[in-house]
Design a protein around this motif. Structure first.
Motif, mmCIF file in Angstrom:
data_model
loop_
_atom_site.group_PDB
_atom_site.id
_atom_site.type_symbol
_atom_site.label_atom_id
_atom_site.label_comp_id
_atom_site.label_asym_id
_atom_site.label_seq_id
_atom_site.Cartn_x
_atom_site.Cartn_y
_atom_site.Cartn_z
ATOM 1 N N LEU A 18 0.875 -1.257 0.010
ATOM 2 C CA LEU A 18 -0.067 0.051 0.063
ATOM 3 C C LEU A 18 0.965 1.325 -0.055
ATOM 4 O O LEU A 18 0.348 2.266 -0.426
ATOM 5 C CB LEU A 18 -0.934 0.019 1.244
ATOM 6 N N GLY A 19 2.083 1.039 0.465
ATOM 7 C CA GLY A 19 3.124 2.163 0.494
ATOM 8 C C GLY A 19 3.253 2.755 -0.931
ATOM 9 O O GLY A 19 3.878 3.878 -1.194
ATOM 10 N N ASN A 20 3.333 1.749 -1.740
ATOM 11 C CA ASN A 20 3.483 2.008 -3.056
ATOM 12 C C ASN A 20 2.417 2.696 -3.971
ATOM 13 O O ASN A 20 2.810 3.258 -5.106
ATOM 14 C CB ASN A 20 3.985 0.780 -3.833
ATOM 15 N N ILE A 21 1.369 2.819 -3.426
ATOM 16 C CA ILE A 21 -0.095 3.254 -4.073
ATOM 17 C C ILE A 21 -0.108 4.971 -3.854
ATOM 18 O O ILE A 21 0.307 5.149 -2.769
ATOM 19 C CB ILE A 21 -1.216 2.274 -3.653
ATOM 20 N N SER A 22 -0.544 5.500 -4.755
ATOM 21 C CA SER A 22 -0.694 6.967 -4.613
ATOM 22 C C SER A 22 -1.901 7.184 -3.677
ATOM 23 O O SER A 22 -2.963 6.477 -3.716
ATOM 24 C CB SER A 22 -1.024 7.500 -5.995
ATOM 25 N N ARG A 23 -1.893 8.317 -2.872
ATOM 26 C CA ARG A 23 -2.566 8.243 -1.842
ATOM 27 C C ARG A 23 -3.711 9.725 -2.240
ATOM 28 O O ARG A 23 -4.322 10.122 -1.355
ATOM 29 C CB ARG A 23 -2.132 8.536 -0.572
ATOM 30 N N GLY A 24 -3.620 10.164 -3.440
ATOM 31 C CA GLY A 24 -4.582 11.033 -3.780
ATOM 32 C C GLY A 24 -5.875 10.660 -3.846
ATOM 33 O O GLY A 24 -6.288 9.335 -4.477
ATOM 34 N N MET A 25 -6.723 11.441 -3.334
ATOM 35 C CA MET A 25 -8.222 10.980 -3.472
ATOM 36 C C MET A 25 -8.877 11.241 -4.716
ATOM 37 O O MET A 25 -8.590 12.262 -5.283
ATOM 38 C CB MET A 25 -8.850 11.981 -2.463
ATOM 39 N N PRO A 26 -9.527 10.401 -5.024
ATOM 40 C CA PRO A 26 -10.307 10.376 -6.692
ATOM 41 C C PRO A 26 -11.718 11.244 -6.611
ATOM 42 O O PRO A 26 -11.936 11.340 -7.687
ATOM 43 C CB PRO A 26 -10.343 9.001 -6.918
ATOM 44 N N PHE A 27 -12.020 11.543 -5.147
ATOM 45 C CA PHE A 27 -13.542 12.303 -5.357
ATOM 46 C C PHE A 27 -13.080 13.783 -5.748
ATOM 47 O O PHE A 27 -12.222 14.451 -5.723
ATOM 48 C CB PHE A 27 -13.811 12.357 -3.801
ATOM 49 N N THR A 28 -14.277 14.172 -6.444
ATOM 50 C CA THR A 28 -14.245 15.605 -6.952
ATOM 51 C C THR A 28 -14.994 16.599 -5.842
ATOM 52 O O THR A 28 -15.808 15.988 -5.122
ATOM 53 C CB THR A 28 -14.959 15.953 -8.114
#
Lengths: 179, 184
Positions: A18-28
């Motif tokens: 999970l540390g390799n995954i982007s933690r940006g939120m996909p919500f608008t």
């Protein structure tokens, strides 16, 4: 940054990717939402303040002793408007009584119907008899004369012959071989 | 996201003065709105619901900030209010769904799929699906640690739970999320 490194190390120690995954939120988020929120919140809380600061006591006057006398007044009004109650005969308690009444009603109805039909028959018989032609009645009476009981029907030979002409008697005697 | 460099003590002092109360409040909202918003949004998914909850949070802040004890951390206090409001809202939604006679598919999972731009093939959306599959309190723990990078000690103050229990909860949450991502 320090904490971020701790978290990445923690995930690695767990064997997690999970540390390799982007933690940006996909919500608008609606445009200008965060620009406008502070002012909107201020307006909102000030409105809440105004409402909560409003006095809750009522400014109206109430006549003296009103609530003390109200129950008695209402009772008086209720009594005045009370209508006499109609006697209620509960069906369940007088079921046997009602059954007897019903039976009597049925009996009366049956008797009445029977009488009606009998009367109707009588009338019908008289009407039919009246509708018969006289010639047919006479013929029948003559044919069945010997069947009639030998009772005095108010008709005797003298009364019968009194109505016949001499010619008729003679003709009868010729036909029957008495002459 | 750039936050104004206003320290919490200054905000509190300004808020206690009637003349500067409104200004202090606005500053406080500006400072914490995004963090609190996303914390709530990750729990409830829809913007409209998050907005409603966030407004309730700041109304409570306005009403109670005067009594706030300065020895406690303002940031922790704000997060506690936001967390409680979110969890309460979720519970209410669950009760409404259980009572409702209609075939209500308005679950958080369904709301996630209804989000603008949702794409189950993209990893960031699948991650959100995985997180939504966690139990509510465990989801809070995961979000606070993974997204907000919150120390367990701070989390313990917010959730009134021991650090050890929170670590265990987070570890389990990570395993569940990974299992979910692998299974899709």
């Amino acid at each position: 940054m320090q904490e971020q490194n701790k978290i990445l190390d923690e995930l690695e120690s767990m064997g997690s990717t999970l540390g390799n995954i982007s933690r940006g939120m996909p919500f608008t988020v609606p445009e200008h939402y965060f620009n406008e929120l502070p002012e909107q919140m201020l307006i909102h809380v000030l409105e809440e303040n105004i409402i909560s600061d409003l006095p809750k006591s009522m400014p109206f006057n109430v006549p003296k002793e009103y609530f003390n006398t109200l129950p008695a007044q209402l009772l008086e009004v209720v009594k005045q408007n009370e209508k006499p109650k109609a006697k209620i005969i509960p069906l369940k308690r007088n079921l046997w009584y009602n059954m007897r009444i019903a039976a009597a009603a049925v009996l009366l109805l049956a008797a009445g119907t029977g009488i009606f039909h009998f009367t109707q028959q009588q009338n019908s018989f008289e009407k039919q008899f009246a509708a018969l032609p006289n010639e047919a009645v006479k013929e029948y009476a003559q044919q069945n004369m010997l069947d009639l009981p030998n009772t005095n029907m108010g008709v005797t030979a003298n009364t019968m012959t009194a109505t016949l002409t001499e010619e008729e008697i003679t003709n009868y005697l010729d036909e029957t071989g008495w002459q | 996201m750039v936050e104004p460099a206003i320290d919490d003590l200054s905000i509190l002092a300004s808020f206690r003065e009637e003349k500067t109360r409104e200004q202090a409040f606005t500053q406080l909202v500006r400072k914490y709105q995004q963090r609190l918003y996303w914390h709530v949004r990750r729990m409830v998914v829809e913007h409209e619901d998050a907005n409603d909850i966030l407004q309730n949070v700041f109304i409570k802040v306005w009403k109670n900030l005067s009594e706030f004890r300065e020895e406690a951390n303002l940031y922790t206090w704000l997060y506690r209010i936001a967390t409680n409001e979110s969890l309460t809202w979720i519970e209410q939604q669950k009760k409404r769904s259980s009572i409702s006679l209609s075939n209500d598919d308005n679950t958080l999972a369904n709301k996630l799929e209804a989000q603008k731009g949702f794409d189950a093939n993209k990893l960031e959306w699948r991650l959100q699906q995985a997180i939504q599959s966690l139990p509510d309190k465990q989801r809070v723990v995961f979000n606070l640690r993974y997204y907000d990078e919150m120390p367990y000690e701070k989390m313990s103050e917010i959730l009134s739970t021991s650090v050890g229990a929170l670590k265990a909860s987070y570890h389990h949450a990570v395993k569940k999320v990974e299992a979910f991502l692998v299974n899709i």
